[in-house]
Motif scaffolding. Structure first.
Motif, PDB file in Angstrom:
ATOM      1  N   ILE A   4      48.566  77.127  27.349  1.00 33.13           N
ATOM      2  CA  ILE A   4      49.298  77.406  28.580  1.00 33.13           C
ATOM      3  C   ILE A   4      49.209  78.893  28.900  1.00 33.13           C
ATOM      4  N   PHE A   5      49.358  79.189  30.180  1.00 36.53           N
ATOM      5  CA  PHE A   5      49.326  80.549  30.710  1.00 36.53           C
ATOM      6  C   PHE A   5      50.739  80.919  31.138  1.00 36.53           C
ATOM      7  N   ILE A   6      51.170  82.127  30.795  1.00 36.95           N
ATOM      8  CA  ILE A   6      52.446  82.648  31.277  1.00 36.95           C
ATOM      9  C   ILE A   6      52.175  83.994  31.938  1.00 36.95           C
ATOM     10  N   GLY A   7      52.508  84.115  33.204  1.00 40.59           N
ATOM     11  CA  GLY A   7      52.290  85.342  33.962  1.00 40.59           C
ATOM     12  C   GLY A   7      53.606  85.911  34.465  1.00 40.59           C
ATOM     13  N   GLY A   8      53.572  87.167  34.853  1.00 41.00           N
ATOM     14  CA  GLY A   8      54.758  87.845  35.362  1.00 41.00           C
ATOM     15  C   GLY A   8      55.597  88.470  34.264  1.00 41.00           C
ATOM     16  N   LEU A   9      54.974  88.736  33.126  1.00 45.00           N
ATOM     17  CA  LEU A   9      55.702  89.307  31.988  1.00 45.00           C
ATOM     18  C   LEU A   9      55.873  90.812  32.147  1.00 45.00           C
ATOM     19  N   PRO A  10      56.968  91.363  31.620  1.00 46.48           N
ATOM     20  CA  PRO A  10      57.147  92.818  31.659  1.00 46.48           C
ATOM     21  C   PRO A  10      56.152  93.503  30.725  1.00 46.48           C
ATOM     22  N   ASP A  11      55.869  94.781  30.978  1.00 46.09           N
ATOM     23  CA  ASP A  11      54.844  95.482  30.193  1.00 46.09           C
ATOM     24  C   ASP A  11      55.269  95.816  28.773  1.00 46.09           C
ATOM     25  N   ASN A  12      56.551  95.681  28.461  1.00 42.33           N
ATOM     26  CA  ASN A  12      57.020  95.996  27.113  1.00 42.33           C
ATOM     27  C   ASN A  12      57.338  94.737  26.287  1.00 42.33           C
ATOM     28  N   ILE A  13      56.796  93.600  26.668  1.00 45.86           N
ATOM     29  CA  ILE A  13      57.069  92.328  25.974  1.00 45.86           C
ATOM     30  C   ILE A  13      56.469  92.339  24.570  1.00 45.86           C
ATOM     31  N   GLN A  14      57.178  91.740  23.635  1.00 48.74           N
ATOM     32  CA  GLN A  14      56.687  91.565  22.269  1.00 48.74           C
ATOM     33  C   GLN A  14      56.468  90.076  22.021  1.00 48.74           C
ATOM     34  N   GLU A  15      55.543  89.754  21.131  1.00 44.89           N
ATOM     35  CA  GLU A  15      55.232  88.369  20.828  1.00 44.89           C
ATOM     36  C   GLU A  15      56.466  87.597  20.368  1.00 44.89           C
ATOM     37  N   MET A  16      57.314  88.227  19.581  1.00 53.22           N
ATOM     38  CA  MET A  16      58.505  87.549  19.071  1.00 53.22           C
ATOM     39  C   MET A  16      59.470  87.182  20.200  1.00 53.22           C
ATOM     40  N   ASP A  17      59.597  88.050  21.206  1.00 58.46           N
ATOM     41  CA  ASP A  17      60.459  87.748  22.353  1.00 58.46           C
ATOM     42  C   ASP A  17      59.966  86.503  23.083  1.00 58.46           C
ATOM     43  N   LEU A  18      58.663  86.438  23.258  1.00 58.51           N
ATOM     44  CA  LEU A  18      58.060  85.293  23.933  1.00 58.51           C
ATOM     45  C   LEU A  18      58.197  84.026  23.084  1.00 58.51           C
ATOM     46  N   ALA A  19      58.029  84.160  21.779  1.00 58.19           N
ATOM     47  CA  ALA A  19      58.166  83.015  20.875  1.00 58.19           C
ATOM     48  C   ALA A  19      59.579  82.442  20.940  1.00 58.19           C
ATOM     49  N   ILE A  20      60.569  83.316  20.968  1.00 60.60           N
ATOM     50  CA  ILE A  20      61.959  82.856  21.038  1.00 60.60           C
ATOM     51  C   ILE A  20      62.217  82.124  22.349  1.00 60.60           C
ATOM     52  N   LEU A  21      61.728  82.660  23.450  1.00 61.37           N
ATOM     53  CA  LEU A  21      61.922  82.029  24.758  1.00 61.37           C
ATOM     54  C   LEU A  21      61.277  80.650  24.814  1.00 61.37           C
ATOM     55  N   VAL A  22      60.020  80.554  24.398  1.00 60.02           N
ATOM     56  CA  VAL A  22      59.252  79.325  24.579  1.00 60.02           C
ATOM     57  C   VAL A  22      59.590  78.272  23.524  1.00 60.02           C
ATOM     58  N   SER A  23      59.853  78.689  22.304  1.00 59.02           N
ATOM     59  CA  SER A  23      60.069  77.718  21.224  1.00 59.02           C
ATOM     60  C   SER A  23      61.337  76.893  21.400  1.00 59.02           C
ATOM     61  N   LEU A  24      62.209  77.297  22.292  1.00 55.68           N
ATOM     62  CA  LEU A  24      63.381  76.474  22.602  1.00 55.68           C
ATOM     63  C   LEU A  24      63.001  75.190  23.318  1.00 55.68           C
ATOM     64  N   HIS A  25      61.784  75.152  23.898  1.00 53.19           N
ATOM     65  CA  HIS A  25      61.372  74.024  24.732  1.00 53.19           C
ATOM     66  C   HIS A  25      60.167  73.270  24.192  1.00 53.19           C
ATOM     67  N   GLY A  26      59.552  73.749  23.125  1.00 47.02           N
ATOM     68  CA  GLY A  26      58.389  73.070  22.543  1.00 47.02           C
ATOM     69  C   GLY A  26      57.849  73.854  21.366  1.00 47.02           C
ATOM     70  N   ARG A  27      57.013  73.184  20.580  1.00 46.59           N
ATOM     71  CA  ARG A  27      56.464  73.803  19.363  1.00 46.59           C
ATOM     72  C   ARG A  27      55.270  74.693  19.701  1.00 46.59           C
ATOM     73  N   VAL A  28      55.386  75.981  19.379  1.00 48.46           N
ATOM     74  CA  VAL A  28      54.347  76.968  19.669  1.00 48.46           C
ATOM     75  C   VAL A  28      53.492  77.167  18.423  1.00 48.46           C
ATOM     76  N   GLU A  29      52.162  77.115  18.588  1.00 55.80           N
ATOM     77  CA  GLU A  29      51.241  77.348  17.480  1.00 55.80           C
ATOM     78  C   GLU A  29      50.775  78.799  17.440  1.00 55.80           C
ATOM     79  N   THR A  30      50.265  79.314  18.563  1.00 56.30           N
ATOM     80  CA  THR A  30      49.792  80.701  18.608  1.00 56.30           C
ATOM     81  C   THR A  30      50.217  81.358  19.922  1.00 56.30           C
ATOM     82  N   ILE A  31      50.331  82.686  19.873  1.00 59.94           N
ATOM     83  CA  ILE A  31      50.665  83.477  21.055  1.00 59.94           C
ATOM     84  C   ILE A  31      49.676  84.630  21.146  1.00 59.94           C
ATOM     85  N   LYS A  32      49.117  84.827  22.329  1.00 57.46           N
ATOM     86  CA  LYS A  32      48.210  85.953  22.567  1.00 57.46           C
ATOM     87  C   LYS A  32      48.673  86.672  23.829  1.00 57.46           C
ATOM     88  N   VAL A  33      49.383  87.780  23.632  1.00 55.02           N
ATOM     89  CA  VAL A  33      49.791  88.619  24.764  1.00 55.02           C
ATOM     90  C   VAL A  33      48.606  89.529  25.077  1.00 55.02           C
TER      91      VAL A  33
END
Length: 106
Positions: A4-33
């Motif tokens: 999946i693609f996620i756009g509109g992210l702030p420039d100071n985003i960290q992978e862990m922040d994104l993992a916390i947001l998305v993992s509430l709604h489904g199982r995440v395998e990998t993240i590539k910011v």
């Protein structure tokens, strides 16, 4: 796995922040910011591999258009996963390979 693609992210985003947001709604395998090489800042988008299609659809339906850290984010299933890659024709082994550029004559 589904990408999946996620756009509109702030420039100071960290992978862990994104993992916390998305993992509430489904199982995440990998993240590539995607980051700028020179500054290390996020270019505003990321790709995630999600364990299953139902999880990916749940993430898209829940998060697309939501506000995250002051930005409205776009979340969608990556085109490459939805069959665009498979639609590419395979080369015919009975035809000789033709270069796209002519060779220089010496």
């Amino acid at each position: 796995m589904v990408k999946i693609f996620i756009g509109g992210l702030p420039d100071n985003i960290q992978e862990m922040d994104l993992a916390i947001l998305v993992s509430l709604h489904g199982r995440v395998e990998t993240i590539k910011v995607v980051r700028d090489r020179a500054t290390g800042k996020c270019k505003g988008y990321a790709f995630l591999e999600i364990y299953s299609l139902p999880d990916a659809k749940n993430i898209v339906s829940t998060l697309n258009g939501e506000t995250f850290r002051g930005n409205i984010i776009t979340v969608k299933i990556s085109e490459e996963e939805s069959g665009a890659k498979a639609a590419k024709p395979k080369p015919n082994p009975n035809q000789p390979f033709k270069s796209k550029r002519p060779r220089l004559q010496r």
